[in-house]
Design an enzyme around this catalytic site. Structure first.
Site, PDB file in Angstrom:
ATOM      1  N   HIS A   1       6.638   0.693  -5.535  1.00  0.00           N
ATOM      2  CA  HIS A   1       7.082  -0.611  -5.028  1.00  0.00           C
ATOM      3  C   HIS A   1       7.403  -1.531  -6.199  1.00  0.00           C
ATOM      4  CE1 HIS A   1       2.799  -1.343  -5.671  1.00  0.00           C
ATOM      5  NE2 HIS A   1       2.951  -2.633  -5.448  1.00  0.00           N
TER       6      HIS A   1
ATOM      7  N   ASP B   1       3.199  -5.097 -11.863  1.00  0.00           N
ATOM      8  CA  ASP B   1       2.154  -4.243 -12.448  1.00  0.00           C
ATOM      9  C   ASP B   1       2.396  -2.771 -12.125  1.00  0.00           C
ATOM     10  OD1 ASP B   1       1.392  -4.996  -9.748  1.00  0.00           O
ATOM     11  OD2 ASP B   1      -0.585  -4.121 -10.137  1.00  0.00           O
TER      12      ASP B   1
ATOM     13  N   HIS C   1       2.096  -3.329   2.328  1.00  0.00           N
ATOM     14  CA  HIS C   1       1.793  -4.121   1.130  1.00  0.00           C
ATOM     15  C   HIS C   1       3.056  -4.878   0.699  1.00  0.00           C
ATOM     16  CE1 HIS C   1       0.003  -5.083  -2.766  1.00  0.00           C
ATOM     17  NE2 HIS C   1       0.996  -4.485  -3.391  1.00  0.00           N
TER      18      HIS C   1
HETATM   19 FE    FE Z   1      -0.641  -3.276  -7.912  1.00  0.00          FE
HETATM   20 ZN    ZN Z   2       1.360  -4.176  -5.602  1.00  0.00          ZN
END
Ligand code: FE
Ligand code: ZN
Length: 262
Positions: A62, A66, A120
């Site tokens: 995704h 990070d 998410h």
């Molecule tokens: Fe993450």
């Molecule tokens: Zn994430």
């Protein structure tokens, strides 16, 4: 660097930033060397140097920084191909190949399946290579990702897709959040013996500075509070204790909302 052997590849686990894991997949039958979610370039560069092989591909689950901050610098260094979800391509830095469930990435020597796991984020995907699942921020050790962009129904659907995989499938998620998640799991599901055992084992691992990841789908089904709604007796008991509807989605939603404020 810890490494895990699978029949067609080896997975190298690189801790990065505060609590991220980057995975390097080294194929046995080709030169493919793949970084999953490179949070930063430096640890991937160092590992490739140690292993004596250049990076050939990046797979992103995704768009979050990070998981993608290493894309551009690693592509500059190695000329590797960046692969991500077709339906979130605009947010994947330096993407070259757009993939979906029906057009998974073709990488020599490896069999890769893409699973849509919206929740998410909108464009979140997971990669299944044989018995190794790379699920980013969807399923964690004893937890699941926060709902930044998706709905509870979407996340519950995504988690159910992962729960269908063989129980022995290794779960390589992107963060070491397990102990904090287990704490919450005990609050939700205090009489679960498998959960109590896992708490002991994972605490002991962290005391020795070992990762709790990978876990397995079987372990997650038995202990993860966000998969426990698969068990109808859990749903009945939980719903009765909270005075909510006794269906899996309502129970999942209630647990996820509790976790947001835990
Ligand atoms: Fe993450
Ligand atoms: Zn994430």
């Amino acid at each position: 660097m810890l490494s895990y052997n699978h029949s067609n590849f080896t997975v190298h686990q690189l801790p990065a930033l505060k609590d991220n894991y980057i995975y390097l997949i080294e194929a046995h039958a080709s030169d493919a060397m793949i970084a999953i979610d490179p949070a930063q370039a430096v640890s991937v560069r160092r590992a490739c140097r140690q292993l004596g092989k250049p990076l050939t591909h990046i797979l992103n689950t995704h768009h979050h920084w990070d998981h993608t901050d290493g894309n551009v610098p690693l592509k500059n260094d190695f000329g590797c191909l960046v692969i991500g979800a077709a339906h979130d391509a605009a947010r994947i830095p330096a993407i070259d190949i757009r993939v979906s469930e029906t057009s998974p990435p073709l990488i020599e020597g490896l069999d890769i399946r893409v699973i849509d796991v919206t929740g998410h984020t909108r464009g979140h995907i997971a990669y299944l290579l044989d018995d190794a699942l790379f699920c980013g921020d969807t399923l964690f050790g004893a937890g699941c990702g926060r709902l930044f962009e998706g709905t509870h129904a979407q996340m519950w659907h995504s988690l159910q897709q992962l729960a269908l995989l063989d129980g022995a499938t290794r779960v390589y998620c992107a963060h070491e959040y397990t102990l904090a998640n287990l704490d919450f799991a005990m609050f939700v599901d205090p009489h679960n013996g498998a959960l109590q055992d896992r708490m002991q084992q994972d605490k002991a691992k962290r005391q020795r500075e070992l990762p709790t990841i990978p876990s397995t789908i079987g372990t997650e089904k038995a202990t993860n509070p966000f998969l426990r709604p698969l068990d109808s007796s859990f749903v009945t008991a939980y719903a009765a204790s909270k005075g909510i509807d006794a269906d899996a989605l309502s129970v999942f939603t209630h647990i996820r909302q509790q976790k947001d404020h835990y």
